[in-house]
Scaffold this active site. Structure first.
Site, PDB file in Angstrom:
ATOM      1  N   ASP A 209       0.818  -1.222   0.000  1.00 15.77           N
ATOM      2  CA  ASP A 209       0.000   0.000   0.000  1.00 15.77           C
ATOM      3  C   ASP A 209       0.849   1.268   0.000  1.00 15.77           C
ATOM      4  OD1 ASP A 209      -2.517   1.389   0.175  1.00 15.77           O
ATOM      5  OD2 ASP A 209      -2.146   1.732   2.300  1.00 15.77           O
ATOM      6  N   SER A 233      -6.684   5.913  -0.035  1.00 16.71           N
ATOM      7  CA  SER A 233      -7.014   4.577  -0.530  1.00 16.71           C
ATOM      8  C   SER A 233      -8.493   4.302  -0.264  1.00 16.71           C
ATOM      9  CB  SER A 233      -6.154   3.520   0.163  1.00 16.71           C
ATOM     10  OG  SER A 233      -4.786   3.751  -0.064  1.00 16.71           O
ATOM     11  N   GLN A 283      -5.841  -1.612  -6.591  1.00 21.44           N
ATOM     12  CA  GLN A 283      -6.347  -0.617  -5.637  1.00 21.44           C
ATOM     13  C   GLN A 283      -6.990   0.540  -6.390  1.00 21.44           C
ATOM     14  OE1 GLN A 283      -3.909   2.510  -3.391  1.00 21.44           O
ATOM     15  NE2 GLN A 283      -4.137   0.929  -1.823  1.00 21.44           N
TER      16      GLN A 283
END
Length: 291
Positions: A209, A233, A283
């Protein structure tokens, strides 16, 4: 591997952060990194939720995929409670759902699937031929090379040491318009990790991430520190293909095929140094223009 006690301290602290406290059946509590600032890092919550789910599954079943949504910003000064639902244990697969809670409200949820080891047909995309990490600047050196562009109040956060070392193949400073929506980085833990495969998977989830969201910003010349864009995110998906050590160099090949509606889509493939694909990532992130 970076030497010195500071790198070892940061990695040891992250290992501790990923060692959740069991407070009841299917209920775990996670502490936050003392290095946290601004808001809770999404990769930490992903990794802790995976730890919680893994501790309710038989040892012969390893995670092969997870899918998660970020619902609320997390607070850095409040522990996170993880509630696990044991949805199913089949003959080959187990599925779990995890809700992360702060102050009585869910901030994040995750669904994960686990599988026993099986043989099957195999293929993969080849790893690209890129500059090896030893010939690239560390993340700290790279950031220091253009520190003058960062607002002074943000410089301590921007230049602090981190437990994961990134080496960017593209060493240019961010913010140049018209760049391709692609980036490639090497990464590994700053110090050696214990020989625990579950810990290495969770470290991989944590690191997955860390750079991905910036990929969709590259064509637009956006700078996170300029105040011109709100980024966060929104969701995160990770598929584990093969075991790997998170304290050995891994190559993260990222692209962004689309952006629109104040969102950007990002994808990543992760390889070990032998060229074996060990994970895939996807993502979608918020990329909202600020007036």
């Amino acid at each position: 591997m970076s030497g010195g006690s500071e790198a070892e301290r940061l990695v040891a602290e992250l290992v501790d952060v990923l060692d959740l406290e069991r407070i009841e059946e299917n209920l775990f509590r996670g502490q936050n990194s003392a290095d946290a600032s601004f808001r809770l890092f999404g990769g930490q919550v992903i990794a802790q939720a995976l730890v919680a789910a893994s501790r309710t599954v038989a040892d012969d079943r390893q995670p092969h995929s997870l899918h998660a949504y970020f619902m609320r910003p997390g607070a850095v000064d409040v522990p996170v409670v993880y509630q696990v639902e044991r949805d199913r244990d089949g003959s080959s697969f187990s599925t779990r759902r995890v809700v992360a809670i702060q102050n009585g409200k869910p901030i994040f949820n995750l669904a994960a699937s686990f599988q026993i080891a099986e043989d099957g047909y195999e293929h993969q995309f080849d790893m690209p031929d890129v500059t090896p990490p030893e010939e690239l600047k560390s993340e700290t050196e790279w950031r220091q090379s253009w520190i003058g562009e960062i607002p002074e109040k943000l410089r301590p956060h921007f230049t602090r040491e981190r437990p994961i070392d990134f080496r960017r193949v593209d060493q240019a400073a961010p913010g140049k318009e018209g760049r391709e929506p692609r980036q490639i980085v090497w990464f590994r833990a700053q110090a050696a990790l214990p020989d625990d495969p579950a810990l290495h998977r969770c470290m991989l989830a944590y690191a997955s991430d860390m750079t991905l969201l910036s990929t969709c910003q590259r064509p637009h010349g956006l700078k996170w520190y300029s105040g011109e864009v709100q980024v966060a995110s929104l969701d995160h998906a990770l598929w584990f293909h093969a075991p790997a050590r998170a304290d050995d160099w891994l190559l993260y090949v990222q692209d962004s095929p689309w952006a629109g509606g104040a969102r950007g889509m990002n994808r990543g493939l992760i390889y070990d140094r032998r060229g074996r694909m060990i994970a895939s990532v996807a993502q979608e992130g918020l990329m909202r223009p600020r007036k």
